[in-house]
Write a protein that holds these residues in place. Sequence first.
Motif, PDB file in Angstrom:
ATOM      1  N   PHE A  89       0.840  -1.196   0.000  1.00 17.58           N
ATOM      2  CA  PHE A  89       0.000   0.000   0.000  1.00 17.58           C
ATOM      3  C   PHE A  89       0.879   1.251   0.000  1.00 17.58           C
ATOM      4  O   PHE A  89       0.646   2.186  -0.774  1.00 17.58           O
ATOM      5  CB  PHE A  89      -0.925  -0.009   1.225  1.00 17.58           C
ATOM      6  CG  PHE A  89      -1.601   1.304   1.478  1.00 17.58           C
ATOM      7  CD1 PHE A  89      -2.714   1.680   0.751  1.00 17.58           C
ATOM      8  CD2 PHE A  89      -1.108   2.174   2.445  1.00 17.58           C
ATOM      9  CE1 PHE A  89      -3.333   2.897   0.974  1.00 17.58           C
ATOM     10  CE2 PHE A  89      -1.721   3.396   2.677  1.00 17.58           C
ATOM     11  CZ  PHE A  89      -2.839   3.760   1.932  1.00 17.58           C
ATOM     12  N   THR A  90       1.884   1.263   0.853  1.00 18.12           N
ATOM     13  CA  THR A  90       2.778   2.419   0.954  1.00 18.12           C
ATOM     14  C   THR A  90       3.523   2.638  -0.358  1.00 18.12           C
ATOM     15  O   THR A  90       3.652   3.777  -0.821  1.00 18.12           O
ATOM     16  CB  THR A  90       3.763   2.228   2.120  1.00 18.12           C
ATOM     17  OG1 THR A  90       3.008   2.027   3.320  1.00 18.12           O
ATOM     18  CG2 THR A  90       4.671   3.428   2.290  1.00 18.12           C
ATOM     19  N   ALA A  91       4.008   1.564  -0.964  1.00 19.22           N
ATOM     20  CA  ALA A  91       4.710   1.680  -2.245  1.00 19.22           C
ATOM     21  C   ALA A  91       3.793   2.247  -3.324  1.00 19.22           C
ATOM     22  O   ALA A  91       4.203   3.091  -4.123  1.00 19.22           O
ATOM     23  CB  ALA A  91       5.244   0.320  -2.674  1.00 19.22           C
ATOM     24  N   ARG A  92       2.575   1.795  -3.308  1.00 21.57           N
ATOM     25  CA  ARG A  92       1.624   2.185  -4.358  1.00 21.57           C
ATOM     26  C   ARG A  92       1.116   3.611  -4.204  1.00 21.57           C
ATOM     27  O   ARG A  92       0.897   4.309  -5.194  1.00 21.57           O
ATOM     28  CB  ARG A  92       0.450   1.213  -4.307  1.00 21.57           C
ATOM     29  CG  ARG A  92      -0.426   1.251  -5.490  1.00 21.57           C
ATOM     30  CD  ARG A  92      -1.325   0.044  -5.482  1.00 21.57           C
ATOM     31  NE  ARG A  92      -2.322   0.199  -6.512  1.00 21.57           N
ATOM     32  CZ  ARG A  92      -3.342  -0.584  -6.660  1.00 21.57           C
ATOM     33  NH1 ARG A  92      -3.516  -1.601  -5.842  1.00 21.57           N
ATOM     34  NH2 ARG A  92      -4.210  -0.385  -7.618  1.00 21.57           N
ATOM     35  N   THR A  93       0.933   4.056  -2.959  1.00 17.71           N
ATOM     36  CA  THR A  93       0.301   5.361  -2.721  1.00 17.71           C
ATOM     37  C   THR A  93       1.263   6.448  -2.251  1.00 17.71           C
ATOM     38  O   THR A  93       0.948   7.633  -2.349  1.00 17.71           O
ATOM     39  CB  THR A  93      -0.801   5.242  -1.653  1.00 17.71           C
ATOM     40  OG1 THR A  93      -0.197   4.877  -0.407  1.00 17.71           O
ATOM     41  CG2 THR A  93      -1.858   4.226  -2.066  1.00 17.71           C
ATOM     42  N   GLY A  94       2.392   6.043  -1.688  1.00 18.21           N
ATOM     43  CA  GLY A  94       3.297   7.030  -1.104  1.00 18.21           C
ATOM     44  C   GLY A  94       2.873   7.454   0.295  1.00 18.21           C
ATOM     45  O   GLY A  94       3.519   8.295   0.912  1.00 18.21           O
ATOM     46  N   ASP A  95       1.816   6.880   0.804  1.00 18.69           N
ATOM     47  CA  ASP A  95       1.279   7.222   2.122  1.00 18.69           C
ATOM     48  C   ASP A  95       1.949   6.342   3.189  1.00 18.69           C
ATOM     49  O   ASP A  95       1.688   5.151   3.266  1.00 18.69           O
ATOM     50  CB  ASP A  95      -0.233   7.006   2.120  1.00 18.69           C
ATOM     51  CG  ASP A  95      -0.902   7.410   3.423  1.00 18.69           C
ATOM     52  OD1 ASP A  95      -0.193   7.693   4.422  1.00 18.69           O
ATOM     53  OD2 ASP A  95      -2.152   7.427   3.452  1.00 18.69           O
ATOM     54  N   THR A  96       2.787   6.951   4.009  1.00 12.48           N
ATOM     55  CA  THR A  96       3.500   6.203   5.053  1.00 12.48           C
ATOM     56  C   THR A  96       2.751   6.207   6.389  1.00 12.48           C
ATOM     57  O   THR A  96       3.278   5.730   7.392  1.00 12.48           O
ATOM     58  CB  THR A  96       4.916   6.778   5.278  1.00 12.48           C
ATOM     59  OG1 THR A  96       4.802   8.142   5.685  1.00 12.48           O
ATOM     60  CG2 THR A  96       5.779   6.655   4.031  1.00 12.48           C
ATOM     61  N   THR A  97       1.526   6.715   6.402  1.00 13.59           N
ATOM     62  CA  THR A  97       0.760   6.855   7.642  1.00 13.59           C
ATOM     63  C   THR A  97       0.707   5.574   8.461  1.00 13.59           C
ATOM     64  O   THR A  97       0.999   5.585   9.664  1.00 13.59           O
ATOM     65  CB  THR A  97      -0.671   7.336   7.339  1.00 13.59           C
ATOM     66  OG1 THR A  97      -0.606   8.592   6.677  1.00 13.59           O
ATOM     67  CG2 THR A  97      -1.488   7.468   8.609  1.00 13.59           C
TER      68      THR A  97
END
Length: 161
Positions: A113-121
Amino acid sequence: MPSDAVLYQAAALCLTYPDDAFRARLPLLREAAPQLREFVDHAAVTPAQDLAAHYVQVFDFKNRHSLYLSWWQDGDTRRRGMSLVRFKDVYRAAGLEFTGEELPDFLPAVLEFTARTGDTTLLTEHREGLEQLRSRLTGFGTPYASVLDAVCAALPIGARS
């Protein structure tokens, strides 16, 4: 997409069960994510059956090395259900629907998910659990610790515990 997207995706692959598809990707993983070379080189020279048995020994027998991030925060309590809903909500807010076979807090799924969206939340919210997992894997003496080393090193500085 963050500069660490390739690392996060490669780490997700390294932390899933090492099947034939994983073994076929080792040369690509080695070139794409130099931060993971220690683990990738180990996986490349370890017989497939031994690598699979080690994965099971490390991740499948006890929660001591759990790849489920909410477990580190909530353990086996009712609160964990709400944490899992939070993961799904973050995925949904990014326009993605979680449909995996695993729970939504499975670290490889969160890394993808992080790789795909850039969202590290999700990773930063669970930084303490990631650090505990990293420490326990290091203490256990498994090469998987180097994957967690790379993931933790890539997280934003403000997210360190």
